[in-house]
Motif scaffolding. Structure first.
Motif, PDB file in Angstrom:
ATOM      1  N   ALA A 113     -18.975 -38.283   3.706  1.00  0.00           N
ATOM      2  CA  ALA A 113     -19.083 -38.979   2.425  1.00  0.00           C
ATOM      3  C   ALA A 113     -17.971 -38.610   1.454  1.00  0.00           C
ATOM      4  N   GLU A 114     -17.325 -37.459   1.663  1.00  0.00           N
ATOM      5  CA  GLU A 114     -16.283 -37.002   0.750  1.00  0.00           C
ATOM      6  C   GLU A 114     -14.902 -37.556   1.104  1.00  0.00           C
ATOM      7  N   LEU A 115     -14.778 -38.237   2.233  1.00  0.00           N
ATOM      8  CA  LEU A 115     -13.491 -38.774   2.654  1.00  0.00           C
ATOM      9  C   LEU A 115     -13.299 -40.185   2.109  1.00  0.00           C
ATOM     10  N   ASP A 116     -12.066 -40.527   1.771  1.00  0.00           N
ATOM     11  CA  ASP A 116     -11.819 -41.892   1.297  1.00  0.00           C
ATOM     12  C   ASP A 116     -11.686 -42.824   2.498  1.00  0.00           C
ATOM     13  N   ASP A 117     -11.556 -44.116   2.216  1.00  0.00           N
ATOM     14  CA  ASP A 117     -11.530 -45.111   3.283  1.00  0.00           C
ATOM     15  C   ASP A 117     -10.384 -44.880   4.265  1.00  0.00           C
ATOM     16  N   ALA A 118      -9.199 -44.559   3.746  1.00  0.00           N
ATOM     17  CA  ALA A 118      -8.040 -44.365   4.619  1.00  0.00           C
ATOM     18  C   ALA A 118      -8.229 -43.171   5.542  1.00  0.00           C
ATOM     19  N   GLU A 119      -8.846 -42.107   5.044  1.00  0.00           N
ATOM     20  CA  GLU A 119      -9.070 -40.922   5.875  1.00  0.00           C
ATOM     21  C   GLU A 119     -10.059 -41.225   6.996  1.00  0.00           C
ATOM     22  N   LEU A 120     -11.120 -41.944   6.684  1.00  0.00           N
ATOM     23  CA  LEU A 120     -12.099 -42.296   7.717  1.00  0.00           C
ATOM     24  C   LEU A 120     -11.469 -43.204   8.765  1.00  0.00           C
ATOM     25  N   LEU A 121     -10.682 -44.179   8.309  1.00  0.00           N
ATOM     26  CA  LEU A 121     -10.017 -45.085   9.237  1.00  0.00           C
ATOM     27  C   LEU A 121      -8.993 -44.335  10.077  1.00  0.00           C
ATOM     28  N   ALA A 122      -8.319 -43.348   9.481  1.00  0.00           N
ATOM     29  CA  ALA A 122      -7.324 -42.552  10.213  1.00  0.00           C
ATOM     30  C   ALA A 122      -7.971 -41.773  11.349  1.00  0.00           C
ATOM     31  N   ILE A 123      -9.192 -41.283  11.144  1.00  0.00           N
ATOM     32  CA  ILE A 123      -9.895 -40.561  12.200  1.00  0.00           C
ATOM     33  C   ILE A 123     -10.167 -41.487  13.383  1.00  0.00           C
ATOM     34  N   LEU A 124     -10.527 -42.724  13.090  1.00  0.00           N
ATOM     35  CA  LEU A 124     -10.757 -43.698  14.164  1.00  0.00           C
ATOM     36  C   LEU A 124      -9.449 -44.021  14.892  1.00  0.00           C
ATOM     37  N   ILE A 136      -1.116 -42.786   6.795  1.00  0.00           N
ATOM     38  CA  ILE A 136      -0.215 -43.806   6.253  1.00  0.00           C
ATOM     39  C   ILE A 136      -0.447 -45.132   6.962  1.00  0.00           C
ATOM     40  N   LEU A 137      -0.649 -45.073   8.269  1.00  0.00           N
ATOM     41  CA  LEU A 137      -0.940 -46.291   9.028  1.00  0.00           C
ATOM     42  C   LEU A 137      -2.239 -46.917   8.545  1.00  0.00           C
ATOM     43  N   ALA A 138      -3.255 -46.081   8.320  1.00  0.00           N
ATOM     44  CA  ALA A 138      -4.541 -46.593   7.823  1.00  0.00           C
ATOM     45  C   ALA A 138      -4.375 -47.220   6.444  1.00  0.00           C
ATOM     46  N   GLN A 139      -3.601 -46.579   5.572  1.00  0.00           N
ATOM     47  CA  GLN A 139      -3.367 -47.134   4.234  1.00  0.00           C
ATOM     48  C   GLN A 139      -2.635 -48.465   4.325  1.00  0.00           C
ATOM     49  N   ARG A 140      -1.739 -48.586   5.272  1.00  0.00           N
ATOM     50  CA  ARG A 140      -0.993 -49.837   5.440  1.00  0.00           C
ATOM     51  C   ARG A 140      -1.910 -50.956   5.926  1.00  0.00           C
ATOM     52  N   PHE A 163      -0.301 -54.938  13.338  1.00  0.00           N
ATOM     53  CA  PHE A 163       0.196 -53.794  12.580  1.00  0.00           C
ATOM     54  C   PHE A 163       0.936 -52.857  13.528  1.00  0.00           C
ATOM     55  N   LYS A 164       2.166 -52.516  13.173  1.00  0.00           N
ATOM     56  CA  LYS A 164       2.961 -51.625  14.009  1.00  0.00           C
ATOM     57  C   LYS A 164       2.245 -50.291  14.168  1.00  0.00           C
ATOM     58  N   GLY A 165       2.080 -49.848  15.401  1.00  0.00           N
ATOM     59  CA  GLY A 165       1.380 -48.605  15.675  1.00  0.00           C
ATOM     60  C   GLY A 165      -0.048 -48.808  16.139  1.00  0.00           C
ATOM     61  N   MET A 166      -0.527 -50.062  16.061  1.00  0.00           N
ATOM     62  CA  MET A 166      -1.895 -50.371  16.488  1.00  0.00           C
ATOM     63  C   MET A 166      -1.853 -51.109  17.817  1.00  0.00           C
ATOM     64  N   GLY A 167      -2.115 -50.383  18.885  1.00  0.00           N
ATOM     65  CA  GLY A 167      -2.199 -51.016  20.187  1.00  0.00           C
ATOM     66  C   GLY A 167      -3.618 -51.496  20.457  1.00  0.00           C
ATOM     67  N   ILE A 168      -3.850 -51.932  21.685  1.00  0.00           N
ATOM     68  CA  ILE A 168      -5.167 -52.464  22.048  1.00  0.00           C
ATOM     69  C   ILE A 168      -6.232 -51.377  21.983  1.00  0.00           C
ATOM     70  N   ALA A 169      -5.919 -50.167  22.474  1.00  0.00           N
ATOM     71  CA  ALA A 169      -6.919 -49.089  22.503  1.00  0.00           C
ATOM     72  C   ALA A 169      -7.369 -48.722  21.088  1.00  0.00           C
ATOM     73  N   LYS A 170      -6.417 -48.500  20.183  1.00  0.00           N
ATOM     74  CA  LYS A 170      -6.767 -48.141  18.808  1.00  0.00           C
ATOM     75  C   LYS A 170      -7.524 -49.267  18.122  1.00  0.00           C
ATOM     76  N   SER A 171      -7.064 -50.492  18.322  1.00  0.00           N
ATOM     77  CA  SER A 171      -7.708 -51.641  17.682  1.00  0.00           C
ATOM     78  C   SER A 171      -9.138 -51.806  18.172  1.00  0.00           C
ATOM     79  N   CYS A 172      -9.359 -51.608  19.470  1.00  0.00           N
ATOM     80  CA  CYS A 172     -10.715 -51.727  20.016  1.00  0.00           C
ATOM     81  C   CYS A 172     -11.631 -50.649  19.442  1.00  0.00           C
ATOM     82  N   THR A 173     -11.110 -49.446  19.245  1.00  0.00           N
ATOM     83  CA  THR A 173     -11.913 -48.370  18.650  1.00  0.00           C
ATOM     84  C   THR A 173     -12.355 -48.739  17.244  1.00  0.00           C
ATOM     85  N   VAL A 174     -11.437 -49.273  16.448  1.00  0.00           N
ATOM     86  CA  VAL A 174     -11.773 -49.678  15.075  1.00  0.00           C
ATOM     87  C   VAL A 174     -12.784 -50.816  15.078  1.00  0.00           C
TER      88      VAL A 174
END
Length: 212
Positions: A113-124, A136-140, A163-174
């Motif tokens: 709950a203490e993490l902002d949206d970009a931090e949570l998305l970055a973990i994924l 930075i990728l999550a913020q973008r 988005f540059k840096g987002m392949g199929i594996a990362k995108s599927c996780t999100v």
């Protein structure tokens, strides 16, 4: 056809003068001429010249690039270019951040709950690119969806992969995380109508009347 000076730069240091000229030769080929002119005790000048031909530009620029990178590490223990590149790459990512600033460590210490949206998305996302961290990728990505987490609702695999840096594996996780979040949201939890079961006196067990 005479030699032409296409571009020129110069600078001086005490009694030394340096000239960098980009020239075109009589045979229409291009070359770089580096000239050093130094004043002698008798007032005359002595010149030194280095010429780099067009077919050597790529190697010349690469050599200067390596030289400048090595100069940036001057004073540190000697490191080869491979080690310098590895350290520079690590410093740009999450591993280069202080432990207490890393998303996973912050989640473990403070709770999600203490993490902002970009931090949570970055973990994924897990990892960024050689030039940017996962944060930075999550913020973008968030900025590309209106700078609002709700902008991710309904995003497609194709849109994420743009988005540059987002392949199929990362995108599927999100997308999987977004679908799970949607399934457990209050709006998606099915509601049930309460039913009261009543058996009047004299009725056999198993014969029930349902009232709602």
């Amino acid at each position: 056809m005479k030699r032409q000076v296409l571009a020129s730069e110069s600078f001086s240091l005490r009694n030394r003068h340096y000239f960098l000229d980009f020239k075109r030769a009589e045979n229409n080929s291009n070359y770089i001429q580096i000239t050093r002119s130094e004043q002698q005790p008798d007032g005359s000048y002595k010149r030194w010249e280095v010429i780099v031909f067009e077919n050597q530009f790529a190697e010349f620029i690469q050599a200067f690039s390596s030289l400048f990178q090595s100069a940036a590490w001057y004073g540190a223990e000697y490191k080869g270019m491979k080690e310098i590149h590895a350290e520079a790459k690590a410093s740009k990512g999450i591993k280069g951040m202080a432990p207490e600033q890393r998303p996973r460590e912050r989640l473990m210490a403070l709770g999600a709950a203490e993490l902002d949206d970009a931090e949570l998305l970055a973990i994924l996302i897990g990892s960024g690119t050689p030039n940017e961290s996962a944060i930075i990728l999550a913020q973008r990505i968030l900025a590309g969806q209106g700078a609002d987490l709700s902008g991710l609702k309904g995003i497609t695999l194709e849109q994420l992969c743009r988005f540059k840096g987002m392949g199929i594996a990362k995108s599927c996780t999100v997308l999987a995380a977004l679908e799970l979040a949607d399934r457990i949201s209050p709006a998606s939890i099915p509601s049930y109508k309460p039913v009261c079961i009543y058996r009047p006196p004299g009725h056999e067990p198993g014969n029930f009347f349902e009232y709602s």
